[in-house]
Design a protein around this motif. Structure first.
Motif, PDB file in Angstrom:
ATOM      1  N   GLY A  46      70.405  54.715  21.613  1.00 55.92           N
ATOM      2  CA  GLY A  46      71.273  55.205  22.514  1.00 55.92           C
ATOM      3  C   GLY A  46      71.180  54.775  23.991  1.00 55.92           C
ATOM      4  N   PRO A  47      72.204  53.859  24.580  1.00 54.91           N
ATOM      5  CA  PRO A  47      72.154  53.342  26.058  1.00 54.91           C
ATOM      6  C   PRO A  47      72.284  54.431  26.870  1.00 54.91           C
ATOM      7  CG  PRO A  47      74.016  52.759  25.099  1.00 54.91           C
ATOM      8  CD  PRO A  47      73.441  53.557  24.060  1.00 54.91           C
ATOM      9  N   ALA A  48      71.664  54.374  28.281  1.00 52.70           N
ATOM     10  CA  ALA A  48      72.015  55.254  29.299  1.00 52.70           C
ATOM     11  C   ALA A  48      73.455  55.161  29.668  1.00 52.70           C
ATOM     12  CB  ALA A  48      71.135  54.914  30.650  1.00 52.70           C
ATOM     13  N   SER A  49      74.072  56.405  30.224  1.00 52.52           N
ATOM     14  CA  SER A  49      75.475  56.319  30.458  1.00 52.52           C
ATOM     15  C   SER A  49      75.630  57.270  31.541  1.00 52.52           C
ATOM     16  CB  SER A  49      76.355  56.895  29.209  1.00 52.52           C
ATOM     17  OG  SER A  49      77.614  57.247  29.465  1.00 52.52           O
ATOM     18  N   ASP A  50      76.628  56.980  32.458  1.00 52.47           N
ATOM     19  CA  ASP A  50      77.238  57.775  33.440  1.00 52.47           C
ATOM     20  C   ASP A  50      77.881  58.994  32.954  1.00 52.47           C
ATOM     21  OD1 ASP A  50      75.767  55.859  35.192  1.00 52.47           O
ATOM     22  OD2 ASP A  50      77.402  55.036  35.826  1.00 52.47           O
ATOM     23  N   GLU A  51      78.355  58.962  31.795  1.00 55.40           N
ATOM     24  CA  GLU A  51      79.232  60.068  31.202  1.00 55.40           C
ATOM     25  C   GLU A  51      78.419  61.211  30.724  1.00 55.40           C
ATOM     26  OE1 GLU A  51      82.481  59.829  31.428  1.00 55.40           O
ATOM     27  OE2 GLU A  51      82.414  57.793  32.252  1.00 55.40           O
ATOM     28  N   ARG A  52      78.969  62.326  30.339  1.00 56.47           N
ATOM     29  CA  ARG A  52      77.974  63.311  30.001  1.00 56.47           C
ATOM     30  C   ARG A  52      78.514  63.460  28.513  1.00 56.47           C
ATOM     31  NH1 ARG A  52      79.410  64.011  35.143  1.00 56.47           N
ATOM     32  NH2 ARG A  52      78.070  64.810  36.477  1.00 56.47           N
ATOM     33  N   PRO A  53      77.673  62.848  27.579  1.00 52.12           N
ATOM     34  CA  PRO A  53      77.786  62.724  25.986  1.00 52.12           C
ATOM     35  C   PRO A  53      77.707  64.142  25.493  1.00 52.12           C
ATOM     36  CG  PRO A  53      76.048  61.373  26.636  1.00 52.12           C
ATOM     37  CD  PRO A  53      76.309  62.210  27.703  1.00 52.12           C
ATOM     38  N   TRP A  54      77.234  65.308  26.009  1.00 57.55           N
ATOM     39  CA  TRP A  54      77.192  66.570  25.440  1.00 57.55           C
ATOM     40  C   TRP A  54      78.616  67.333  25.662  1.00 57.55           C
ATOM     41  CZ3 TRP A  54      74.207  64.991  29.717  1.00 57.55           C
ATOM     42  CH2 TRP A  54      74.679  65.537  30.889  1.00 57.55           C
ATOM     43  N   LEU A  55      79.380  66.820  26.607  1.00 54.12           N
ATOM     44  CA  LEU A  55      80.748  67.488  26.714  1.00 54.12           C
ATOM     45  C   LEU A  55      81.741  66.831  25.493  1.00 54.12           C
ATOM     46  CD1 LEU A  55      81.554  66.914  30.478  1.00 54.12           C
ATOM     47  CD2 LEU A  55      80.507  68.666  29.256  1.00 54.12           C
ATOM     48  N   THR A  56      81.335  65.980  24.785  1.00 53.75           N
ATOM     49  CA  THR A  56      82.155  65.467  23.593  1.00 53.75           C
ATOM     50  C   THR A  56      81.265  65.457  22.340  1.00 53.75           C
ATOM     51  OG1 THR A  56      81.448  63.099  24.015  1.00 53.75           O
ATOM     52  CG2 THR A  56      83.408  63.734  25.233  1.00 53.75           C
ATOM     53  N   ALA A  57      80.113  65.643  22.327  1.00 54.15           N
ATOM     54  CA  ALA A  57      79.452  65.746  21.230  1.00 54.15           C
ATOM     55  C   ALA A  57      78.153  67.028  21.542  1.00 54.15           C
ATOM     56  CB  ALA A  57      78.758  64.421  20.717  1.00 54.15           C
ATOM     57  N   SER A  58      77.922  67.558  20.358  1.00 54.61           N
ATOM     58  CA  SER A  58      77.062  68.774  20.630  1.00 54.61           C
ATOM     59  C   SER A  58      75.749  68.222  20.545  1.00 54.61           C
ATOM     60  CB  SER A  58      77.507  70.039  19.490  1.00 54.61           C
ATOM     61  OG  SER A  58      76.998  69.481  18.373  1.00 54.61           O
ATOM     62  N   ALA A  59      74.985  68.813  21.774  1.00 55.15           N
ATOM     63  CA  ALA A  59      73.556  68.270  21.889  1.00 55.15           C
ATOM     64  C   ALA A  59      72.685  69.144  21.149  1.00 55.15           C
ATOM     65  CB  ALA A  59      73.234  67.962  23.158  1.00 55.15           C
ATOM     66  N   SER A  60      71.924  68.767  20.311  1.00 58.09           N
ATOM     67  CA  SER A  60      70.900  69.829  19.750  1.00 58.09           C
ATOM     68  C   SER A  60      69.917  70.036  20.399  1.00 58.09           C
ATOM     69  CB  SER A  60      70.291  68.990  18.421  1.00 58.09           C
ATOM     70  OG  SER A  60      71.184  68.602  17.571  1.00 58.09           O
ATOM     71  N   PRO A  61      69.367  71.215  20.641  1.00 53.16           N
ATOM     72  CA  PRO A  61      68.470  71.692  21.394  1.00 53.16           C
ATOM     73  C   PRO A  61      66.828  71.149  20.875  1.00 53.16           C
ATOM     74  CG  PRO A  61      68.791  73.366  19.960  1.00 53.16           C
ATOM     75  CD  PRO A  61      69.836  72.448  19.805  1.00 53.16           C
ATOM     76  N   LEU A  62      66.057  70.696  22.039  1.00 51.84           N
ATOM     77  CA  LEU A  62      64.858  69.891  21.635  1.00 51.84           C
ATOM     78  C   LEU A  62      64.054  71.140  21.090  1.00 51.84           C
ATOM     79  CD1 LEU A  62      63.097  67.682  22.264  1.00 51.84           C
ATOM     80  CD2 LEU A  62      62.429  68.644  24.335  1.00 51.84           C
ATOM     81  N   ALA A  63      63.351  70.658  19.859  1.00 50.67           N
ATOM     82  CA  ALA A  63      62.507  71.147  19.090  1.00 50.67           C
ATOM     83  C   ALA A  63      61.355  71.851  20.179  1.00 50.67           C
ATOM     84  CB  ALA A  63      61.875  70.379  17.924  1.00 50.67           C
ATOM     85  N   GLN A  64      60.927  73.056  19.654  1.00 52.75           N
ATOM     86  CA  GLN A  64      59.735  73.403  20.641  1.00 52.75           C
ATOM     87  C   GLN A  64      58.348  72.650  20.348  1.00 52.75           C
ATOM     88  OE1 GLN A  64      59.234  76.443  22.517  1.00 52.75           O
ATOM     89  NE2 GLN A  64      61.525  76.033  22.453  1.00 52.75           N
ATOM     90  N   SER A  65      58.242  71.810  19.479  1.00 52.36           N
ATOM     91  CA  SER A  65      57.075  71.049  19.660  1.00 52.36           C
ATOM     92  C   SER A  65      57.398  70.051  20.711  1.00 52.36           C
ATOM     93  CB  SER A  65      56.819  70.383  18.060  1.00 52.36           C
ATOM     94  OG  SER A  65      58.050  69.562  17.699  1.00 52.36           O
TER      95      SER A  65
END
Length: 580
Positions: A560-579
């Motif tokens: 996944g390349p870096a982007s100026d857009e906010r990908p989480w607005l169009t796709a649900s971002a999974s929360p980072l696991a506690q580990s």
């Protein structure tokens, strides 16, 4: 008139004592002087009636030595207490004289310089018992003396020419050399490792060493050459009628003079060296500023490679282009800060599992020029760190990152901080403020520090890590493997996550050494229960192999390349696991 009549008359007049005392008080007031008596064990002070008016201090601040000491101005040296209680002298019955100068903050904010002279007396056990003396306002004479010292031709500590006078002579010599078409040389010598001398022996011994170095250099100069003190540990030498060979000979004489004989200080023998940079003018500099700047540049260049050596300035078109580019970039950074043209790009960090879920995003710095084009990130951070601008940049990045976290309740982000920022209390205070107002947002932030900065000062970094973790953030070491952190230091830091340096990952399959090194790092991290992230993952083949070796997360253009857009607005971002 008997004694009772005198006492009665005294109570009815304007003075509380006999006429002789009143006349004495008037005289003291007229010359701006007040007297005092100080009972040291009880700290009680008794002043002449005119003291409050002379000093411009309310009577309540004159009641005790402690109260009076609280009126000392910030720029003031030590006051009367230190001069008496810490005095090296012994009272042998006649008292011990003292005379000091200090500044007091008068009512209304005015600063007065005071001359305080008197005599203290000891008790039977030798401790200061009482002191009496007089204070006199000397602000005008002090300022006059200060101006005279600043304008003086001689540096008071070393006895050599002052910077002001040396630069005047240097500028005149440069103009004369240009007229008659000859050359002069400027050498700038810096006393090496003076900070270690300060730490080991104290500032007074360091000052003694500086003065001794100046005297020793002076003995190695020719009759017409001049020596001046440019700054704390630097001396400048004007070499007249100087060619390259003459400068090399002069520099070698000075290096040997300082290096070959031990300096005998009051604290004992001290070994000292100097490092020297030089320039020939007007060949390589046609102004005083250029001479000083380029001699300093030569000095910095040789100090970076080897102390106790000499280097002469040599022009370089490449270096000049780089300097001009740096100046331009500096202006653009400052302009971007002022115009709020600093932004973020977001690169996903994904799980190493086959579904490659996005766990969180790393915030990457973006600075746009006024025309909308981007400044290259590789040029921004090193230059900003060198010029002290990186703290301002990091503060803005934190502000932008927290805005994103506050706006998106399920979002997790990571942000890089520079080595300077880990020592910046204002950055930490900003993070603490966010924790008070938006604790859940702070808890979704990971802070990344580089490995090289982490091992530069392990104790300071450990304290920074503990404080950030105390606010609910997680902490990662970025570029892990570049600095070769020891197992002991890694354990001491107490970090949560390591990001394996992308240089090893990018050549993972092509270079067996890198492959084995990455595997060793992953084994070490697993042993310490640390989450691992591989940077710069170049291909699916490398991604699969890293997952098989136990890497937890992947980052790179492949995943996944870096982007100026906010990908989480169009796709649900999974929360980072506690580990993580």
């Amino acid at each position: 008139m008997d004694r009772a009549d005198i006492i009665s008359a005294g109570h009815g007049g304007t003075h509380s004592g006999p006429p002789e005392a009143s006349a004495a008080a008037d005289i003291l007031s007229s010359v701006g002087t007040a007297t005092y008596d100080w009972a040291i064990p009880s700290d009680r002070m008794t002043w002449s009636d005119n003291a409050s008016g002379v000093l411009g201090i309310a009577p309540r601040h004159l009641a005790s030595g402690r109260a009076y000491a609280q009126m000392l101005a910030k720029e003031s040296p030590a006051g009367r207490y230190e001069a008496i209680v810490n005095s090296p002298h012994v009272d042998r019955g006649e008292g011990v004289a003292y005379a000091i100068e200090y500044a007091i903050q008068a009512e209304g904010g005015a600063t007065h310089w005071v001359e305080d002279s008197g005599r203290w007396f000891a008790s039977s056990d030798g401790r200061p018992l009482r002191a009496h003396g007089a204070v006199r306002i000397i602000t005008e004479s002090y300022e006059t003396r200060r101006r005279l010292i600043e304008a003086s031709e001689i540096d008071p500590m070393t006895g050599q020419l002052s910077r002001h006078r040396f630069c005047e002579v240097l500028e005149t010599a440069l103009a004369d050399a240009a007229k008659v078409r000859c050359s002069i040389g400027l050498l700038v010598a810096a006393v090496d490792n003076l900070a270690h001398v300060n730490e080991a022996y104290g500032f007074d011994i360091a000052d003694e060493i500086i003065a001794s170095v100046g005297k020793r250099i002076r003995t190695r100069l020719r009759g017409g050459d001049l020596l001046g003190r440019l700054s704390g540990n630097k001396f400048g030498m004007l070499i007249r009628n100087c060619q390259l060979e003459d400068m090399e000979i002069a520099a070698e004489r000075i290096l040997n003079a300082v290096r070959d004989d031990i300096f005998l200080s009051r604290a004992g023998p001290v070994a000292i060296t100097v490092t020297i940079g030089g320039i020939i003018a007007p060949r390589h500099a046609d102004s005083l500023a250029a001479m000083l700047g380029r001699a300093q540049e030569a000095l910095d260049g040789i100090k970076a490679r080897r102390r106790g050596a000499f280097q002469i300035y040599a022009p370089s078109l490449e270096r000049e282009r780089a300097r001009q580019e740096n100046l331009k970039t500096t202006d653009e950074i400052v302009s971007a800060l002022n115009d709020r043209r600093i932004g973020l790009a977001f690169q996903p960090i994904v799980t190493a599992t086959p579904d490659r879920r996005t766990a969180y995003y790393e915030c990457l710095l973006r600075i746009r020029r006024a025309d909308g084009t981007l400044l290259p990130a590789s040029a921004i951070v090193p230059l900003a760190e060198k010029l002290g601008l990186v703290r301002l940049v990091d503060a803005r990045v934190l502000e932008l990152t927290m805005s994103e976290l506050i706006a998106a309740p399920d979002l997790r982000l990571s942000v890089n901080v520079s080595p300077a920022t880990t020592m910046d209390m204002s950055w930490l205070r900003s993070l603490e403020a966010y924790q008070r107002t938006h604790p859940s947002a702070v808890e979704r932030l990971m802070v990344e520090i580089t490995e090289t900065s982490a091992i530069a000062d392990v104790e300071d970094t450990r304290r920074f890590v503990a404080r950030v973790q105390g606010l609910g953030c997680r902490v990662a070491i970025d570029d892990f493997g570049a600095g070769h952190t020891s197992f002991r230091n890694l354990r001491k830091l107490g970090i949560n996550c390591v990001k394996i340096d992308g240089a090893f990952v990018a050549s993972f399959h092509a270079n067996p050494d890198d492959r084995h090194f990455v595997q060793a790092l992953l084994d070490l991290a697993r042993h310490m229960n640390l989450t691992t992230i591989a940077e710069w993952v170049p291909s699916e083949e490398v991604a699969v192999t890293l997952a098989e070796l136990g890497c937890n997360y992947l980052q790179g253009d492949h995943t996944g390349p870096a982007s100026d857009e906010r990908p989480w607005l169009t796709a649900s971002a999974s929360p980072l696991a506690q580990s993580a």
